[in-house]
Design an enzyme around this catalytic site. Structure first.
Site, mmCIF file in Angstrom:
data_model
loop_
_atom_site.group_PDB
_atom_site.id
_atom_site.type_symbol
_atom_site.label_atom_id
_atom_site.label_comp_id
_atom_site.label_asym_id
_atom_site.label_seq_id
_atom_site.Cartn_x
_atom_site.Cartn_y
_atom_site.Cartn_z
ATOM 1 C CD1 TRP A 94 0.984 -0.228 2.914
ATOM 2 C CD2 TRP A 94 -0.797 0.863 3.695
ATOM 3 N NE1 TRP A 94 1.254 0.114 4.219
ATOM 4 C CE2 TRP A 94 0.183 0.780 4.721
ATOM 5 C CE3 TRP A 94 -2.001 1.503 3.976
ATOM 6 C CZ2 TRP A 94 -0.013 1.328 5.991
ATOM 7 C CZ3 TRP A 94 -2.181 2.044 5.240
ATOM 8 C CH2 TRP A 94 -1.207 1.960 6.223
ATOM 9 C CG ASP A 95 4.917 0.774 0.847
ATOM 10 O OD1 ASP A 95 5.652 1.159 1.753
ATOM 11 O OD2 ASP A 95 4.456 -0.382 0.806
ATOM 12 C CD GLU A 128 1.986 -5.482 8.400
ATOM 13 O OE1 GLU A 128 1.797 -5.727 7.200
ATOM 14 O OE2 GLU A 128 3.108 -5.224 8.880
ATOM 15 C CE LYS A 137 5.436 -3.901 11.485
ATOM 16 N NZ LYS A 137 5.308 -4.803 10.320
ATOM 17 C CD GLN A 138 2.428 -0.291 10.384
ATOM 18 O OE1 GLN A 138 3.055 -1.320 10.363
ATOM 19 N NE2 GLN A 138 2.181 0.415 9.299
#
Length: 800
Positions: free
Chosen positions: A355-356, A494, A614-615
């Site tokens: 998805w970058d 994730e 995670k983020q």
């Protein structure tokens, strides 16, 4: 060196060599080559990889007793090899030299960002005191995307003799650049052939095993007139080389030029990659002419993507922009490729597309919109595969894969290795269906920035409507809540791929997923209303879109469930009921806990049990949407989102995130610039240095993090300016940081090229170049004005 346009390393350090090779990669959007020395072979210290955009191959491996299929971006034959040794007049030839040889006495290398070249300088001294200096300049041509070149200059210090040079192409390469993949099949090439074209060229051709892409490289090695080098071809099954003996006398350096051409069967308008490559090196001009044309191409690119930020932050941003442009250049507009998450710089993530583009296209939209459109065309060509995947899952619409590569099927591996425990574990990241929302977001944003209604009303509309269809089909009605719910997904975080001890993977009502799904449905409805009636009717017939479907979209878009707990937005339903992690204790025990998932799994635990992300996940909403738009989306969903709730939500997750992704610090910097500006710089600084300092601990050596690099550029361009392109106007709401309070960007907005936007202290200046176009409408917070082409406006920023 601290020059604003160079990136230099003094001395030779084997421990950091692979990191340097990544950061010194040269490319042109068609192919790229890591910054490995031309004298070295692949091994623990060095990895000389070359990758062509979109060149993938599929192999079958056996992992933990199971057959696993993976598609990889292929490491192509190595065109770099050019090794040398001292040949004294009165003694036998010495050993082949390289930075790893003990004869090395000095070494430095400089990446010239302005001109796109890598220069290496080395000095060697043998036991007899013979000193040889070697300077090599390398380029991967930005103007001629199939060409690359090396110029190597040898100088003797007080001795007479010769230097023996071996130059050619090495086809004995594998995909061996990532340690944790080394138990997997890695031989992607077969069918090697080699040959020589007298007097100075050799060639090598091969093909990929499964995708059957034919690849050919030709190398021309020349000694300029007057040096009398003698070339001898040496051919084997996997290698094609020339050997030259070049006379050396003190005070008269010898120069060896190597020019290389690379073609594949994916290239248009060619009959044979091998014949085309051989012809290309035969016709290629002298190195000086190649370098001059290469520099002109880079100068033109820098004009289009101008970014002026003072100090060390500006220097790092130039490096980031350099690598973005090397991966996604104007040449990319001619290719069928997506956005590789790790650039064309290494083999991590297998070169896959995730998805970058969500972090890349918003920057490109305002500089190289033709490249943005090509990257969206990549997604459009894979729309049938996404629709097929949705049908296989029992849904309508388009379900785009989390990882994509050649043909648009789901490439996410089903197992992943935890290096801490040595165990192969199930991988459920394919449940990140929010990738579809990212594609829809980019379709919409590209249309707003470029004014390309032809694309938005055709290919863009097809993608947007099919993604809306998928979200409508994914939403189930819950009568007890009086809301629609989306179950069994994985959000941007994730770490949480399921509930503790649950039999099935996935979580329910991930807030980011649900809110972006609602936004997609809203935009799809907006598009349907604005399409000309005949075209709307044709599109509905083409997609077999029933009249009642938009009615359901309207209902779902207003009634999707967004969970809350303790006055903040929940990352997903039940997040607030998970256990709290002993963050202090884990930091004391492990230090770096970015990859908390691996730490806990090695302990026999799982991060699914904890409120530990995670983020950025919920906070991604503050990255995608300006505060006013985010509040509007929540209002349409029937949820108030006031400043106090959003600030509390930001603070809540700020203390529960391990930042196991390079994108996390970027998003936190972006959000904090609006919520609590004094804290934003800490995260901005981490985002800037993520690859330069290898913050993730060894990952940069496997390839840059392209989304994070592009995101830092966009943080300046849109994050700190509050720049939005909507309603046929530029909207500004600046929020400069104290550490980045003075900067300038140049953007392309619709038919206006080279609009300059500068922020200095408490003032903003916008200048529109002269043209026959209409004035640019600009909204600065609560003020609206127009800037006529050929004029500029300078306005004071209102206080916060």
């Amino acid at each position: 060196m601290t020059h604003a346009w160079t990136w230099s390393y003094e001395g030779y350090d084997p421990e950091t060599e692979r990191l340097r090779e990544t950061l010194c990669t040269l490319g042109n959007g068609y192919f790229a080559t890591r910054g490995a020395a031309s004298e070295v072979l692949a091994g623990p210290v060095h990895y000389p990889g070359t990758y062509a955009a979109g060149c993938y191959n599929r192999l079958l491996s056996t992992v933990a007793g199971r057959s696993v299929e993976n598609e990889d971006m292929v490491n192509l034959p190595n065109w770099l090899p050019l090794r040398y040794r001292i040949c004294p007049a009165d003694a036998a030839p010495g050993p082949w030299l390289s930075p790893d040889h003990p004869y090395l006495t000095e070494h430095r290398q400089t990446l010239d960002l302005r001109h796109g070249t890598l220069t290496r300088w080395s000095a060697y001294e043998d036991e007899a005191g013979r000193r040889l200096t070697v300077e090599q300049c390398r380029l991967v041509h930005m103007g001629e995307p199939h060409l690359a070149a090396l110029r190597t200059c040898f100088a003797s210090d007080g001795w007479t003799g010769a230097v023996e040079v071996e130059s050619g192409i090495d086809g004995a390469v594998r995909n061996a650049g990532v340690a944790r993949y080394r138990g997997l099949a890695d031989q992607h090439l077969t069918g090697w052939e080699t040959g020589a074209e007298q007097p100075d060229a050799v060639w090598l051709s091969c093909r990929t095993l499964d995708s059957d892409i034919r690849i050919a490289l030709a190398a021309r090695t020349r000694v300029p007139a007057g040096h009398n080098g003698v070339a001898r071809p040496q051919l084997s099954a996997l290698r094609a080389f020339h050997t030259l003996v070049v006379p050396l006398v003190p005070g008269s350096p010898a120069v060896v030029d190597k020019t290389v051409a690379l073609y594949t069967s994916r290239d248009p308008a060619i009959e044979s990659p091998r014949h085309t490559a051989v012809d290309a090196v035969a016709l290629a001009p002298h190195f000086r002419q190649l370098r001059a044309a290469h520099r002109r191409a880079w100068e033109n690119l820098w004009r289009q993507a101008k970014l002026e930020v003072p100090g060390e932050a500006g220097r790092i941003l130039r490096l980031h922009l350099f690598h973005v442009l090397q991966t996604l250049s104007p040449h990319t507009a001619e290719l069928d490729v997506g956005v590789p998450a790790r650039g064309l710089h290494g083999e991590a993530y297998r070169g896959h597309v995730f998805w970058d583009e969500l972090f890349v296209l918003p920057f490109l939209n305002l500089h190289l919109p033709q490249v943005s459109r090509a990257l969206l065309d990549y997604r459009y060509r894979r729309l049938p595969a996404a629709c097929h995947a949705a049908r296989e899952a029992g849904r309508t619409g388009a379900m785009y894969p989390w990882q994509s590569a050649g043909d648009g099927r789901e490439e996410t591996q089903q197992l992943h290795l935890n290096p801490r425990s040595g165990r192969w574990l199930p991988d459920h990241s394919r449940l990140q269906h929010h990738v579809g929302s990212a594609i829809a977001y980019n379709v919409w944003q590209y249309g707003q920035a470029s004014g390309d209604t032809e694309f938005l009303h055709t290919r863009g509309a097809e993608m947007l409507l099919e993604i809306a269809r998928f979200w409508s089909a994914a939403a189930d009605w819950d009568a007890s809540l009086g809301r629609y719910r989306i179950r069994g997904v994985v959000g941007p975080d994730e770490y949480h791929d399921g509930y503790p001890d649950a039999a099935e993977p996935g979580v329910d009502d991930n807030a980011y997923t649900n809110v972006t799904a609602a936004w997609v449905l809203m935009r799809a409805l907006d598009l349907c209303r604005t399409l000309p009636e005949p075209h709307q009717r044709q599109l509905f017939e083409q997609l077999q879109l029933a009249p009642e479907e938009p009615e359901r979209w309207e209902d779902v878009a207003h009634r999707l469930h967004v969970p809350y707990h303790r006055g903040v937005i929940s990352q997903f339903a039940g997040y607030g009921e998970l256990a709290e992690l002993d963050w202090h204790g884990y930091r004391q025990r492990y230090g770096d806990i970015r990859r908390l998932d691996r730490i806990l799994e090695a302990e026999g635990d799982t991060v699914n049990r904890y409120q530990a992300s995670k983020q950025a996940d919920v906070l991604m909403l503050g990255y995608l949407f300006a505060p006013s738009e985010l509040a509007s989306v929540f209002r349409r969903l029937g949820y108030p989102l006031d400043e106090e709730t959003w600030h509390a939500t930001v603070d809540y997750y700020l203390h529960r995130t391990s930042h196991g992704s390079t994108l996390s610090a970027l998003v936190h910097a972006w959000v904090l610039a609006r919520v609590h500006r004094p804290d934003a710089w800490t995260y901005c600084e981490e985002a800037l240095t993520g690859d330069v300092a290898d913050v993730q601990g060894g990952t940069t050596a496997e390839g840059i993090h392209l989304g994070a690099m592009a995101g830092t550029l966009d943080f300046v361009q849109r994050g700190m300016t509050g720049l939005e392109t909507r309603d046929q106007a530029l909207w500004l709401d600046p929020a400069p940081l104290r550490e980045l309070s003075k900067f300038g960007v140049r953007i392309r907005y619709r038919r206006h090229w080279d609009i300059d936007l500068r922020i200095r202290a408490e003032q903003v200046r916008i200048a529109v170049p002269a043209s026959e176009n209409a004035a640019v409408r600009v909204n600065l917070r609560d003020r609206s004005f127009s800037v006529t082409p050929g004029t500029s406006r300078r306005l004071d920023l209102p206080g916060d």
